[in-house]
Design a protein around this motif. Structure first.
Motif, PDB file in Angstrom:
ATOM      1  N   PRO A 159       8.640   1.348  -3.359  1.00  0.00           N
ATOM      2  CA  PRO A 159       7.238   1.526  -3.738  1.00  0.00           C
ATOM      3  C   PRO A 159       6.516   0.193  -3.822  1.00  0.00           C
ATOM      4  CG  PRO A 159       8.681   2.822  -5.151  1.00  0.00           C
ATOM      5  CD  PRO A 159       9.564   1.919  -4.353  1.00  0.00           C
ATOM      6  N   PRO A 160       5.194   0.186  -3.639  1.00  0.00           N
ATOM      7  CA  PRO A 160       4.431  -1.074  -3.693  1.00  0.00           C
ATOM      8  C   PRO A 160       4.636  -1.856  -4.981  1.00  0.00           C
ATOM      9  CG  PRO A 160       3.068   0.672  -2.784  1.00  0.00           C
ATOM     10  CD  PRO A 160       4.332   1.326  -3.246  1.00  0.00           C
ATOM     11  N   ALA A 161       4.806  -1.169  -6.101  1.00  0.00           N
ATOM     12  CA  ALA A 161       4.968  -1.856  -7.380  1.00  0.00           C
ATOM     13  C   ALA A 161       6.272  -2.634  -7.453  1.00  0.00           C
ATOM     14  CB  ALA A 161       4.900  -0.849  -8.533  1.00  0.00           C
ATOM     15  N   ASP A 162       7.234  -2.311  -6.585  1.00  0.00           N
ATOM     16  CA  ASP A 162       8.550  -2.949  -6.645  1.00  0.00           C
ATOM     17  C   ASP A 162       8.741  -4.068  -5.639  1.00  0.00           C
ATOM     18  OD1 ASP A 162       8.938  -0.840  -8.389  1.00  0.00           O
ATOM     19  OD2 ASP A 162      11.012  -0.539  -7.778  1.00  0.00           O
ATOM     20  N   VAL A 163       7.841  -4.203  -4.690  1.00  0.00           N
ATOM     21  CA  VAL A 163       8.106  -5.098  -3.574  1.00  0.00           C
ATOM     22  C   VAL A 163       8.150  -6.567  -3.996  1.00  0.00           C
ATOM     23  CG1 VAL A 163       5.734  -5.515  -2.772  1.00  0.00           C
ATOM     24  CG2 VAL A 163       7.591  -5.374  -1.109  1.00  0.00           C
ATOM     25  N   GLN A 164       7.535  -6.912  -5.118  1.00  0.00           N
ATOM     26  CA  GLN A 164       7.589  -8.272  -5.632  1.00  0.00           C
ATOM     27  C   GLN A 164       8.396  -8.354  -6.926  1.00  0.00           C
ATOM     28  OE1 GLN A 164       6.589 -11.028  -4.274  1.00  0.00           O
ATOM     29  NE2 GLN A 164       4.642 -10.820  -3.222  1.00  0.00           N
ATOM     30  N   GLN A 165       9.072  -7.273  -7.313  1.00  0.00           N
ATOM     31  CA  GLN A 165       9.751  -7.206  -8.602  1.00  0.00           C
ATOM     32  C   GLN A 165      10.943  -8.155  -8.666  1.00  0.00           C
ATOM     33  OE1 GLN A 165       9.103  -5.354 -11.542  1.00  0.00           O
ATOM     34  NE2 GLN A 165      10.682  -6.758 -12.247  1.00  0.00           N
ATOM     35  N   PRO A 166      10.947  -9.113  -9.610  1.00  0.00           N
ATOM     36  CA  PRO A 166      12.124  -9.965  -9.767  1.00  0.00           C
ATOM     37  C   PRO A 166      13.237  -9.218 -10.492  1.00  0.00           C
ATOM     38  CG  PRO A 166      10.468 -10.553 -11.392  1.00  0.00           C
ATOM     39  CD  PRO A 166       9.845  -9.513 -10.492  1.00  0.00           C
ATOM     40  N   ASP A 285      -7.743   9.901  -5.359  1.00  0.00           N
ATOM     41  CA  ASP A 285      -8.166   9.977  -6.749  1.00  0.00           C
ATOM     42  C   ASP A 285      -7.971   8.640  -7.440  1.00  0.00           C
ATOM     43  OD1 ASP A 285      -5.410   9.785  -7.309  1.00  0.00           O
ATOM     44  OD2 ASP A 285      -5.193  11.958  -7.323  1.00  0.00           O
ATOM     45  N   PHE A 286      -8.358   8.566  -8.704  1.00  0.00           N
ATOM     46  CA  PHE A 286      -8.272   7.313  -9.435  1.00  0.00           C
ATOM     47  C   PHE A 286      -6.826   6.935  -9.753  1.00  0.00           C
ATOM     48  CE2 PHE A 286     -12.691   8.474 -10.325  1.00  0.00           C
ATOM     49  CZ  PHE A 286     -13.328   7.263 -10.093  1.00  0.00           C
ATOM     50  N   ALA A 287      -5.959   7.925  -9.912  1.00  0.00           N
ATOM     51  CA  ALA A 287      -4.578   7.638 -10.302  1.00  0.00           C
ATOM     52  C   ALA A 287      -3.789   7.020  -9.157  1.00  0.00           C
ATOM     53  CB  ALA A 287      -3.897   8.916 -10.787  1.00  0.00           C
ATOM     54  N   SER A 288      -3.802   7.673  -8.012  1.00  0.00           N
ATOM     55  CA  SER A 288      -2.981   7.206  -6.884  1.00  0.00           C
ATOM     56  C   SER A 288      -3.752   6.338  -5.907  1.00  0.00           C
ATOM     57  CB  SER A 288      -2.415   8.407  -6.127  1.00  0.00           C
ATOM     58  OG  SER A 288      -3.455   9.139  -5.498  1.00  0.00           O
ATOM     59  N   GLY A 291      -2.613   6.475  -2.342  1.00  0.00           N
ATOM     60  CA  GLY A 291      -1.231   6.146  -2.013  1.00  0.00           C
ATOM     61  C   GLY A 291      -1.092   4.881  -1.180  1.00  0.00           C
ATOM     62  N   GLY A 292       0.164   4.519  -0.931  1.00  0.00           N
ATOM     63  CA  GLY A 292       0.465   3.274  -0.247  1.00  0.00           C
ATOM     64  C   GLY A 292       0.036   3.222   1.198  1.00  0.00           C
ATOM     65  N   VAL A 293       0.059   4.363   1.885  1.00  0.00           N
ATOM     66  CA  VAL A 293      -0.360   4.378   3.285  1.00  0.00           C
ATOM     67  C   VAL A 293      -1.829   4.023   3.402  1.00  0.00           C
ATOM     68  CG1 VAL A 293      -0.780   5.877   5.272  1.00  0.00           C
ATOM     69  CG2 VAL A 293       1.418   5.967   4.094  1.00  0.00           C
ATOM     70  N   LEU A 294      -2.660   4.642   2.583  1.00  0.00           N
ATOM     71  CA  LEU A 294      -4.093   4.355   2.629  1.00  0.00           C
ATOM     72  C   LEU A 294      -4.353   2.878   2.323  1.00  0.00           C
ATOM     73  CD1 LEU A 294      -6.943   6.571   1.355  1.00  0.00           C
ATOM     74  CD2 LEU A 294      -6.908   4.162   0.719  1.00  0.00           C
ATOM     75  N   ALA A 295      -3.685   2.336   1.313  1.00  0.00           N
ATOM     76  CA  ALA A 295      -3.885   0.931   0.958  1.00  0.00           C
ATOM     77  C   ALA A 295      -3.479   0.006   2.094  1.00  0.00           C
ATOM     78  CB  ALA A 295      -3.088   0.594  -0.304  1.00  0.00           C
ATOM     79  N   GLU A 296      -2.379   0.326   2.749  1.00  0.00           N
ATOM     80  CA  GLU A 296      -1.889  -0.500   3.858  1.00  0.00           C
ATOM     81  C   GLU A 296      -2.857  -0.489   5.032  1.00  0.00           C
ATOM     82  OE1 GLU A 296       1.060  -2.952   5.687  1.00  0.00           O
ATOM     83  OE2 GLU A 296       0.898  -2.228   3.640  1.00  0.00           O
ATOM     84  N   VAL A 297      -3.315   0.712   5.392  1.00  0.00           N
ATOM     85  CA  VAL A 297      -4.209   0.838   6.538  1.00  0.00           C
ATOM     86  C   VAL A 297      -5.548   0.165   6.241  1.00  0.00           C
ATOM     87  CG1 VAL A 297      -5.433   2.458   8.025  1.00  0.00           C
ATOM     88  CG2 VAL A 297      -3.081   2.948   7.324  1.00  0.00           C
ATOM     89  N   VAL A 315     -11.608  14.189  -2.440  1.00  0.00           N
ATOM     90  CA  VAL A 315     -12.032  12.829  -2.775  1.00  0.00           C
ATOM     91  C   VAL A 315     -12.627  12.850  -4.172  1.00  0.00           C
ATOM     92  CG1 VAL A 315     -13.549  10.910  -2.190  1.00  0.00           C
ATOM     93  CG2 VAL A 315     -12.457  12.232  -0.366  1.00  0.00           C
ATOM     94  N   LEU A 316     -12.045  12.072  -5.080  1.00  0.00           N
ATOM     95  CA  LEU A 316     -12.468  12.074  -6.471  1.00  0.00           C
ATOM     96  C   LEU A 316     -12.892  10.693  -6.945  1.00  0.00           C
ATOM     97  CD1 LEU A 316      -9.569  14.338  -7.790  1.00  0.00           C
ATOM     98  CD2 LEU A 316     -11.915  15.043  -7.347  1.00  0.00           C
ATOM     99  N   VAL A 317     -13.131   9.760  -6.037  1.00  0.00           N
ATOM    100  CA  VAL A 317     -13.599   8.429  -6.406  1.00  0.00           C
ATOM    101  C   VAL A 317     -14.969   8.193  -5.784  1.00  0.00           C
ATOM    102  CG1 VAL A 317     -11.251   7.528  -6.602  1.00  0.00           C
ATOM    103  CG2 VAL A 317     -12.469   7.309  -4.444  1.00  0.00           C
ATOM    104  N   GLY A 318     -15.712   7.249  -6.376  1.00  0.00           N
ATOM    105  CA  GLY A 318     -17.066   6.976  -5.921  1.00  0.00           C
ATOM    106  C   GLY A 318     -17.142   5.858  -4.905  1.00  0.00           C
TER     107      GLY A 318
END
Length: 369
Positions: A159-166, A285-288, A291-297, A315-318
């Protein structure tokens, strides 16, 4: 006009199937579809759709259903990952050019010791008993594991949160997990010290010089290709309960699934040649945040200085949040019932190909030139 579509799975549609439906909305354009995925079956399906040569082997293991929800699983082992990879290699019938291990389901804290054991690593103490068993390990031989993977590129996706995790220290996995549940400080220090000693053994066990490429990954999803001294402090060594350390110890890389899908699919180059980048997901949405695919693209589109639009089930964000994410516009297939509701898709309803295609066709009229 040139359009590249790189979306997540949408409803029951795989990334490739959803991408094909979206691309059809621009019949007069040159279109390219890059299958994407983050983890689990969606990632495996995307890799299968990308890989026409059979040179890629993807290994996934479902997490144990009895695994604890929080805290440090002292006895949990990453051995099933190693055994699954060994079995997959023996059943493949040929030697793949690359092996990708999906680490997202790993519920361990053993620094990848079990993974290494499953691949043949040898030690003077148990490698398959979790971090609780590593205290007696003073010697480690990774030669059998490296011979098993000789000539094969090894990657661990997380997951994206782990890719830099020491792995170690105040921001390491033991400190983070232990403090979150109020674990005894003395036990945390002892556990961290055990992982530090094991990381040192991994670093000293004849680590080969990495010949892996270190370029081409997008901002926000960096790769890690580290060998030699310092594995314990390398970004990504703590990924998924420290399983990332086992990947790095074998000369592999740790990165997100979306980053690898984009890399293998040549999305960065394709985006630079496109006029429009289209992505999609089930729920933005605001929580996810899609997801990671959208962020990457979106990050790749921003690097290429190309507009990026999203077609999502809901779509739940402005617009302000969309701009911060590097997205020009986002369009829902269905509107949520209430502004505060989680949306129709939360009720288990699926987006059909017909619905997705109709929405895309309507949107394409505003994004054609």
């Amino acid at each position: 006009m040139r359009v590249v579509v790189a979306c997540d799975s949408i409803g029951a549609l795989t990334s490739a199937a959803a991408g094909t439906v979206l691309a059809a909305a621009w019949p007069d354009a040159q279109t390219a579809v890059v299958p994407m995925g983050e983890s689990g079956q969606g990632f495996a399906a995307a890799m299968a759709d990308q890989d026409n040569s059979g040179e890629l082997l993807v290994v996934t293991v479902n997490p144990e259903p009895s695994a604890p929800a929080a805290g440090i699983p002292y006895q949990a082992s990453s051995l099933p990952l190693g055994l699954a990879l060994r079995r997959a290699l023996s059943m493949a019938g040929h030697r793949p050019a690359a092996v990708v291990i999906d680490l997202a389901g790993a519920r361990t804290h053993d620094g990848g010791a079990g993974l290494l054991a499953g691949l043949g690593a040898d030690a003077d103490g148990p490698l398959d008993a979790g971090v609780a068993g590593l205290g007696s390990v003073t010697t480690l031989d990774l030669t059998p594991a490296r011979e098993l993977l000789a000539g094969v590129e090894l990657l661990g996706v997380c997951p994206p949160a782990d890719v830099q995790q020491p792995l170690l220290g105040l921001r390491g996995i033991t400190s983070l997990r232990g403090r979150a549940v109020g674990e005894d400080a003395e036990r945390l220090l002892a556990t961290d010290a055990t992982l530090e000693r094991f990381a040192g053994l991994c670093s000293m066990s004849g680590s080969p010089t990495s010949e892996l490429s270190t370029g081409g990954l997008v901002t926000g999803a960096p790769e890690t290709a580290v060998t030699g001294p310092g594995l314990g402090t390398a970004p990504g060594a703590g990924a998924c309960g420290g399983t990332g350390l086992g990947i790095l110890a074998l000369g592999g890389r740790v990165l997100t699934g979306a980053a690898y899908a984009a890399e293998r699919g040549g999305l960065a180059d394709t985006a630079r040649q496109a006029d429009l980048v289209v992505t999609g997901c089930n729920s933005l949405d605001f929580a996810s945040r899609g997801g990671g695919v959208l962020a990457e693209v979106a990050a790749l589109a921003e690097q290429a200085i190309r507009p990026c639009i999203v077609i999502a089930g809901e779509v739940l964000v402005g617009s302000r949040e969309l701009r911060a994410m590097g997205i020009e516009s986002a369009y829902p297939v269905r509107e949520p019932v209430l502004p505060s509701a989680t949306g129709l898709l939360a009720d288990g309803e699926e987006i059909s190909a017909a619905e997705l295609g109709a929405t895309a066709a309507r949107i394409a009229r505003s994004w054609s030139w």
